[in-house]
Design an enzyme around this catalytic site. Structure first.
Site, PDB file in Angstrom:
ATOM      1  CG  HIS A  48      -0.134   0.124   2.507  1.00 51.49           C
ATOM      2  ND1 HIS A  48       0.381  -0.972   3.165  1.00 51.49           N
ATOM      3  CD2 HIS A  48       0.259   1.207   3.221  1.00 51.49           C
ATOM      4  CE1 HIS A  48       1.045  -0.574   4.235  1.00 51.49           C
ATOM      5  NE2 HIS A  48       0.997   0.754   4.289  1.00 51.49           N
ATOM      6  CG  HIS A 121       7.659   4.956   0.483  1.00 45.64           C
ATOM      7  ND1 HIS A 121       7.338   6.044   1.278  1.00 45.64           N
ATOM      8  CD2 HIS A 121       7.750   3.889   1.318  1.00 45.64           C
ATOM      9  CE1 HIS A 121       7.251   5.642   2.538  1.00 45.64           C
ATOM     10  NE2 HIS A 121       7.495   4.345   2.588  1.00 45.64           N
TER      11      HIS A 121
END
Length: 184
Positions: A48, A121
């Site tokens: 995620h 990220h």
């Protein structure tokens, strides 16, 4: 054990299956990558992009807060690209129009120290082997996923697990029309 209605919470974007498949395929291109066994790899089902971390928090109150903060927000157009490292983490970057603004909207607090600035990220692995992490980041330097429209944000809870934290989606928040522009 936490009290009812309280959990470790964070908001996130979850890439669609075709993007995750692209990332799995890229990692599979390097089955004997440098020092792979020295890293703790994140399970693909847990991948995620964290937008905001809230720590131990009341689920209902955070849900209401996020609903207000996300109301009317546009859906960023994103892609995963390249690799990098920080503080014992190997990641692939997330680039796209509107991502920073979305993260800012769901970040708790008023002022943010420079060292805590948002850096989109997706965490791939953790480890205490800086040279191994850097070598993997180099292997991922040319990686680019397909683009996707992040048409929902999620509130997730994090619970301890035998092989690291277990993440569960608590609430989904739809996002509006795609942000104009190309991923940056």
């Amino acid at each position: 054990m936490s009290e009812p209605g309280v959990a470790r919470l964070f908001s996130a974007l979850v890439p669609p299956q075709e993007v995750l498949a692209s990332l799995r395929a890229e990692l599979a291109r390097h089955p004997k990558g440098p020092g792979s066994r020295r890293l703790r790899w994140a399970a693909p089902e847990s991948w995620h992009v964290t937008l905001g971390f809230y720590g131990l928090d009341d689920i209902a109150a955070r849900t209401d807060w996020l609903r207000r903060r996300l109301a009317g927000r546009s859906a960023p157009v994103l892609r995963l690209e390249a690799g990098g490292t920080f503080r014992g983490v190997l990641w692939t970057g997330v680039r796209g129009s509107g991502l920073g603004e979305l993260a800012e909207a769901v970040r708790p607090g008023e002022s943010v120290p420079a060292e805590q600035a948002f850096h989109g990220h997706l965490t791939l692995a953790r480890g205490h082997a800086p040279a191994v992490l850097v070598a993997w980041a180099r292997l991922l330097a040319e990686y680019r996923s397909p683009e996707w429209i992040a048409d929902e944000a999620v509130l997730m809870r994090s619970d301890p697990g035998e092989r690291g934290p277990a993440y569960t989606t608590v609430v989904r928040f739809p996002l509006g029309r795609p942000v104009d522009g190309e991923p940056s």
